[in-house]
Design an enzyme around this catalytic site. Structure first.
Site, PDB file in Angstrom:
ATOM      1  N   CYS A 170       0.798  -1.224   0.000  1.00 22.13           N
ATOM      2  CA  CYS A 170       0.000   0.000   0.000  1.00 22.13           C
ATOM      3  C   CYS A 170       0.836   1.282   0.000  1.00 22.13           C
ATOM      4  CB  CYS A 170      -0.857   0.096   1.256  1.00 22.13           C
ATOM      5  SG  CYS A 170      -1.844  -1.330   1.576  1.00 22.13           S
TER       6      CYS A 170
ATOM      7  N   GLY B 239       0.897   0.281  -5.181  1.00 23.41           N
ATOM      8  CA  GLY B 239      -0.303  -0.544  -5.214  1.00 23.41           C
ATOM      9  C   GLY B 239      -1.159  -0.211  -6.417  1.00 23.41           C
TER      10      GLY B 239
ATOM     11  N   ASN C  83      -0.833   1.528   5.696  1.00 22.73           N
ATOM     12  CA  ASN C  83       0.224   0.829   4.971  1.00 22.73           C
ATOM     13  C   ASN C  83       0.975  -0.048   5.968  1.00 22.73           C
ATOM     14  OD1 ASN C  83       3.387   1.833   3.429  1.00 22.73           O
ATOM     15  ND2 ASN C  83       2.239  -0.042   3.219  1.00 22.73           N
ATOM     16  N   GLY C  84       0.967  -1.366   5.725  1.00 23.80           N
ATOM     17  CA  GLY C  84       1.679  -2.284   6.619  1.00 23.80           C
ATOM     18  C   GLY C  84       0.806  -3.479   6.959  1.00 23.80           C
TER      19      GLY C  84
ATOM     20  N   TYR D  74      13.982  -2.212  -3.664  1.00 24.58           N
ATOM     21  CA  TYR D  74      13.040  -2.392  -4.762  1.00 24.58           C
ATOM     22  C   TYR D  74      11.805  -1.499  -4.744  1.00 24.58           C
ATOM     23  CZ  TYR D  74       9.611  -4.827  -7.686  1.00 24.58           C
ATOM     24  OH  TYR D  74       8.657  -5.127  -8.612  1.00 24.58           O
TER      25      TYR D  74
ATOM     26  N   ASP E 231      20.315  -7.406 -11.467  1.00 26.74           N
ATOM     27  CA  ASP E 231      18.937  -7.162 -11.031  1.00 26.74           C
ATOM     28  C   ASP E 231      18.937  -6.969  -9.513  1.00 26.74           C
ATOM     29  OD1 ASP E 231      16.271  -6.679 -11.219  1.00 26.74           O
ATOM     30  OD2 ASP E 231      15.674  -8.706 -11.742  1.00 26.74           O
TER      31      ASP E 231
ATOM     32  N   CYS F 107      15.385  -3.311   9.032  1.00 30.94           N
ATOM     33  CA  CYS F 107      14.827  -4.658   9.122  1.00 30.94           C
ATOM     34  C   CYS F 107      15.404  -5.438   7.942  1.00 30.94           C
ATOM     35  CB  CYS F 107      13.302  -4.629   9.022  1.00 30.94           C
ATOM     36  SG  CYS F 107      12.612  -6.308   8.937  1.00 30.94           S
TER      37      CYS F 107
END
Ligand code: SF4
Length: 445
Positions: A5, A30, A101-102, A241, A344, A430
């Site tokens: 999101c 999203g 979001n999460g 990403y 990549d 994280c």
């Protein structure tokens, strides 16, 4: 892997329309549904399935007149309109719109606790975002103060949440105490908040990060307090990403971080090929960094078809191969008869990479050496990123050499965890899907 999101909120002139433009800037976070809630003496929400431009046609834009709005773009596995956000929820005599979001890690046990309270709370959605709003309204009833209520939410609700609430002519914005998902604040002709600062830049604002554990109350004016402090753990995949390269998250520009991942990758590698190419667009910044560090020229060896969109692909092997060829086309002059270094950002299942390697070899590459600008993904994410199950992650079960064979490359090298940390340049990350060490706060319940 997909981000689930993106959120936006604003109190300013024409906030509803500005939310529409900001959601277009957040569309990469999203693409399955989009929605905007405005305040006009009560919450009014317009949402639907599809891209922002598909959901909000001209007529619907006319219905967004308000100076107070929150918005949401969502990638949803179910695609149900019921789960499109902002969600509306009711509790304790109050009604609220929620853009989240999460993912909450203690959603099910906490929801069961609320259901047991027997206070007439009826959950009308199956997703965790509703619980955030209910928890806030419940504690608001208990304390009578928005900041005290959010302090209790931080104590009670675990997991990843950058969240916006709209209710009673006010907006509450909060970022979870470890700061998993990004959130920015912009001050100018009003108050603005967005998952990424790149969605705020068009409004000419003074911008900063919302701090982990920080809560904003936007009423007549804006007031903010940091209500919880925990060991920070910003999601490293935002840098690898998800986020836009022109975004700056937690003080680190995403393009620069990706470029440095390529630099670190080249430093860990002694292979000398003829040309460096990227898987567009995800591998480009790292490929440029790799090229500059190694001295091997960078060229565009794969061209992406930007108009493939939601093209329907027939089932079956032939059509799956066709899809890759429709999406990516090799530049034969660049790769033919050369030792190609293909960069990549990550490998998830390995199927796409296998097809790209085969595409390059079919177009005449002498050798294909795959370089990945992140360490192998071995563990699932419980904090808001749609990572396949462990069973589907190729690196969870295969060694690097086995993966190399499986994708048909002549060599394969991944960036090390240390190299990745150096590239991002902050320690408070994280990296659980790479190491299996999950941030303690998210599971303390
Ligand atoms: S587990 Fe991986 S994808 Fe999930 S929040 Fe942590 S770094 Fe991000």
């Amino acid at each position: 892997m997909r981000e689930k999101c993106g959120i936006f909120a604003a109190k300013t002139e024409n906030a509803g329309r500005k939310t529409y433009y900001a959601l277009i800037a957040l569309q990469h976070r999203g693409q399955e549904s989009a929605g905007i809630s405005i305040w006009r003496n009560k919450v009014k929400t317009i949402k639907g399935l599809g891209l922002v431009s598909e959901v909000f046609k001209r007529r619907r834009l006319g219905q967004l007149r308000s100076n107070l709005a929150i918005g949401h773009v969502r990638y949803s596995t179910s695609g149900a309109l019921n789960e499109a956000q902002p969600l509306e929820a009711s509790c304790c005599g109050k009604h609220i719109a929620i853009a989240h979001n999460g993912t909450l890690t203690n959603f099910l046990p906490l929801r069961r606790e609320y259901e047991k309270k027997d206070i007439g709370i009826k959950f009308s959605h199956s997703i965790d975002s509703e619980l955030l709003g209910i928890s806030f309204l419940w504690h608001l009833k208990e304390t009578g103060d928005e900041f005290e209520a959010m302090k209790n939410v931080f104590t009670e609700v675990r997991g990843a949440y950058s969240v916006a609430f709209l209710f009673e002519g006010k907006i509450i914005i909060a970022r979870d105490p470890v700061g998993f998902r990004p959130l920015s604040y912009g001050l100018g002709d009003g108050y603005y908040f967005a998952s990424e600062d790149s969605a705020l830049r068009m409004f000419n604002l003074k911008i900063r990060d919302v701090r982990p554990g920080e809560v904003f109350l936007v009423d007549e004016d804006v007031e903010s307090k940091v209500l919880a402090r925990e060991k920070r753990a910003h999601c490293v995949f935002e840098y690898i990403y998800f986020a836009r390269p022109d975004s700056t998250l937690n003080g680190v520009n995403v393009y620069r971080a990706r470029y440095r991942m390529g630099v670190e990758l080249a430093r860990e590698d002694d292979f000398k090929g003829d040309v460096v190419i990227a898987v567009p667009d995800s591998g480009r910044a790292a490929a440029i960094g790799y090229s500059h560090e190694s001295g091997i020229p960078y060229e565009e060896g794969l061209i992406k078809n930007r108009y493939i969109g939601r093209t329907f692909i027939m089932p079956g092997q032939f059509y799956r191969e066709l899809k890759v060829r429709l999406k990516l086309s090799p530049v034969r002059d660049v790769i033919s008869d050369r030792r190609v270094i293909l960069v990549d950002d990550s490998i998830v299942r390995g199927t796409t990479m296998r097809r790209i390697v085969s595409l390059l070899k079919g177009a005449g590459a002498k050798e294909v050496h795959v370089r990945i600008a992140s360490p192998p993904i071995k563990y699932p994410c419980y904090m808001g990123i749609d990572i396949p199950t462990r069973h589907e992650l190729i690196a969870a079960w295969k060694s690097v050499e086995e993966i190399r064979k499986s994708i048909g490359a002549d060599s394969l090298h991944y960036l090390s965890v240390e190299g990745l940390k150096r590239a991002v340049g902050i320690n408070e990350l994280c990296i659980a899907c790479l190491t299996g060490e999950y941030p303690e706060w998210a599971f303390r319940f």
